[in-house]
Enzyme design. Sequence first.
Site, short mmCIF file in Angstrom:
data_model
loop_
_atom_site.label_atom_id
_atom_site.label_comp_id
_atom_site.label_asym_id
_atom_site.label_seq_id
_atom_site.Cartn_x
_atom_site.Cartn_y
_atom_site.Cartn_z
N LYS A 46 7.11 9.70 -6.33
CA LYS A 46 8.55 9.31 -5.89
C LYS A 46 8.51 7.77 -5.64
CE LYS A 46 11.39 8.66 -2.82
NZ LYS A 46 12.10 7.49 -2.69
N GLU A 97 -0.76 5.91 4.64
CA GLU A 97 -1.02 4.36 4.80
C GLU A 97 0.28 3.78 5.37
OE1 GLU A 97 -3.82 2.91 3.96
OE2 GLU A 97 -4.70 4.86 3.25
N CYS A 101 1.76 -5.21 4.72
CA CYS A 101 1.58 -4.34 6.14
C CYS A 101 0.46 -4.84 6.92
CB CYS A 101 1.62 -2.81 5.97
SG CYS A 101 0.68 -2.49 4.50
N GLU A 148 6.22 -4.41 14.19
CA GLU A 148 6.05 -4.85 12.71
C GLU A 148 7.49 -5.48 12.29
OE1 GLU A 148 4.96 -1.96 9.47
OE2 GLU A 148 3.81 -3.42 8.84
P1 ADP Z 1 11.40 1.37 4.38
O1 ADP Z 1 12.06 1.87 5.91
O2 ADP Z 1 11.03 0.14 4.79
O3 ADP Z 1 12.15 1.59 3.31
P2 ADP Z 1 10.11 3.95 4.34
O4 ADP Z 1 8.96 4.26 5.16
O5 ADP Z 1 11.36 4.40 4.92
O6 ADP Z 1 10.28 2.17 4.42
O7 ADP Z 1 10.14 4.27 2.75
C1 ADP Z 1 9.06 4.49 2.13
C2 ADP Z 1 9.18 5.64 1.06
O8 ADP Z 1 9.31 6.53 1.94
C3 ADP Z 1 10.40 5.29 0.21
O9 ADP Z 1 9.86 5.67 -1.16
C4 ADP Z 1 11.32 6.02 0.78
O10 ADP Z 1 12.35 6.53 -0.04
C5 ADP Z 1 10.66 7.14 1.37
N1 ADP Z 1 11.49 8.06 2.49
C6 ADP Z 1 12.08 7.48 3.35
N2 ADP Z 1 12.56 8.71 4.09
C7 ADP Z 1 12.19 9.78 3.57
C8 ADP Z 1 11.89 11.04 4.30
N3 ADP Z 1 13.06 11.13 5.23
N4 ADP Z 1 11.27 12.00 3.48
C9 ADP Z 1 10.53 11.53 2.33
N5 ADP Z 1 10.41 10.17 2.03
C10 ADP Z 1 11.18 9.30 2.56
#
Ligand code: ADP
Length: 495
Positions: free
Chosen positions: A188, A263, A297, A397
């Site tokens: 994903k 990570e 990061c 961060e």
């Molecule tokens: P950012 O906030 O900087 O976009 P995230 O950690 O939210 O970083 O996003 C990293 C990945 O996690 C993306 O692929 C995002 O779609 C996914 N993601 C965000 N929220 C969820 C969730 N509740 N469950 C699973 N995956 C998620």
Amino acid sequence: MNSLNPEAAQFLSAQPFKLFVGGRWVEALSGKTFETFDPGKGRVLANVSAGDSADVNAAVAAAQEASRKSGWATMPVNDRGVILHRLADLIIKHQETLAQIESLDVGKPRGQASAFDVPHAAQTFRYYADLAVHTRRREPIALSGLEARTLRVPYGVCGFIFPWNFPFLLVGWGVAPALAAGNTVVIKPAEDTPLSTLYFAKLAQEAGVPPGVVNVVTGFGETAGAALARHPELKRMSFTGSPEVGRLIAEACGRNLVPVKLELGGKGAAVIFDDVNVDAVADSLAAAVTLNAGQVCCTATRWLVHENIRDAFVKKAIATLGAMKIGYGANPETNIGPVVSEKQRARVLGYLDRGVKAGAKILLEGGRAEVKGHEGGYYVRPALLTGDSGNVCAREEIFGPVAYLMTFNDEDKVVELVNSSAYGLANSVWSNNLDRANRVAEKLVAGNSWINAHNLFAHGLPYGGCNLSGCGGGVLGPETLSDYLRNQTVARPLV
Ligand code: ADP
């Protein structure tokens, strides 16, 4: 100058982008799509299928089927290696196209994607393909009264959720060891930057990776991501992203007792002693904090400078940061591209605001930048702040081109200051006294301590984090292949 090559242009013209499930390009079952943006222009770039839990279920089922029946899990490891090397060859063959897609999607300088992100990912596939060939799958165990051995077999279906800062490179870091070990994967990608992952699926198919071994479900985190993380049929999960989402993923996996690799973020420090070439180190750190517009990061965001060289260091750092060219990713003169989204720019600007309100002093004023001809883009000027260690910009961060400078005059105290961070990803020590540099490097609590360099990545050099920066084993090292091999003993009494 800014134009795309015919291959990249053709790839982008076939919209809406589809999901890749069971070796076929399919629309989301709901028929829904979403838009992604070119961060350098702030304009719609692509229409992409919005996968959700139904699509994730289909992808996991396809990966399960491929794990059982495609022969990927059971083929001789060197045959798998041949396919993965062919995949690496294809990545290199399409290096420029991939770099153009990545630059357009993420905003990063095209030259950087072409020189680093793409070839580095290709090399990751080669590294794990070769490592797998040389890894013992059957280990006899010498025991009296028993004939016994350990088998090392693939787990099965592995889920991957990736962020938007290095989409292609991270697919390599994450997926290559899983595939080399014989697992099947459901990926994903981040909703902001799904394109290079879709191109990756196309190349995997062309390389001869059997249908169902690699699956890509594009979509949002709360829908597609959450559905993948909580899927009970996963055998392993890997997440790269923020600690907040990392917690959600770990919780979901915990419920199903699925092992998870996280990570997460970082707040890397650079400790700079007074025996260095000040100008050279200031240049290196200016380059580090602006790499990928600071959306890295492990980069050095806390600059801990010995008080004897503070003024000279600040002068040089400001001059170098101030001279950097902010611009569109495809412009070859660009040093700093836009950040990935309006949301991300608001986050960076919000931190600058909060940091200053909480007492930080500005050494180099950052903020919103305008780039002529690309007025809608999400550009940010690099910033250098200074102040006390409790400031929000010194602790949290930011994920933008912002450094926070503090001074020190005592080795033990600076180690304590570095280790006061809640994170533990990467730090660096800069000194010409290698005894001291090594001593300090070993005392810093993080997955990575670099000496006289920052952002060091090599295949075979394990990269991971501790504390808020992650758990479950890192990437890039030989151990990562083992993370994707399940141990099983076979034993028989000798009567
Ligand atoms: P950012 O906030 O900087 O976009 P995230 O950690 O939210 O970083 O996003 C990293 C990945 O996690 C993306 O692929 C995002 O779609 C996914 N993601 C965000 N929220 C969820 C969730 N509740 N469950 C699973 N995956 C998620």
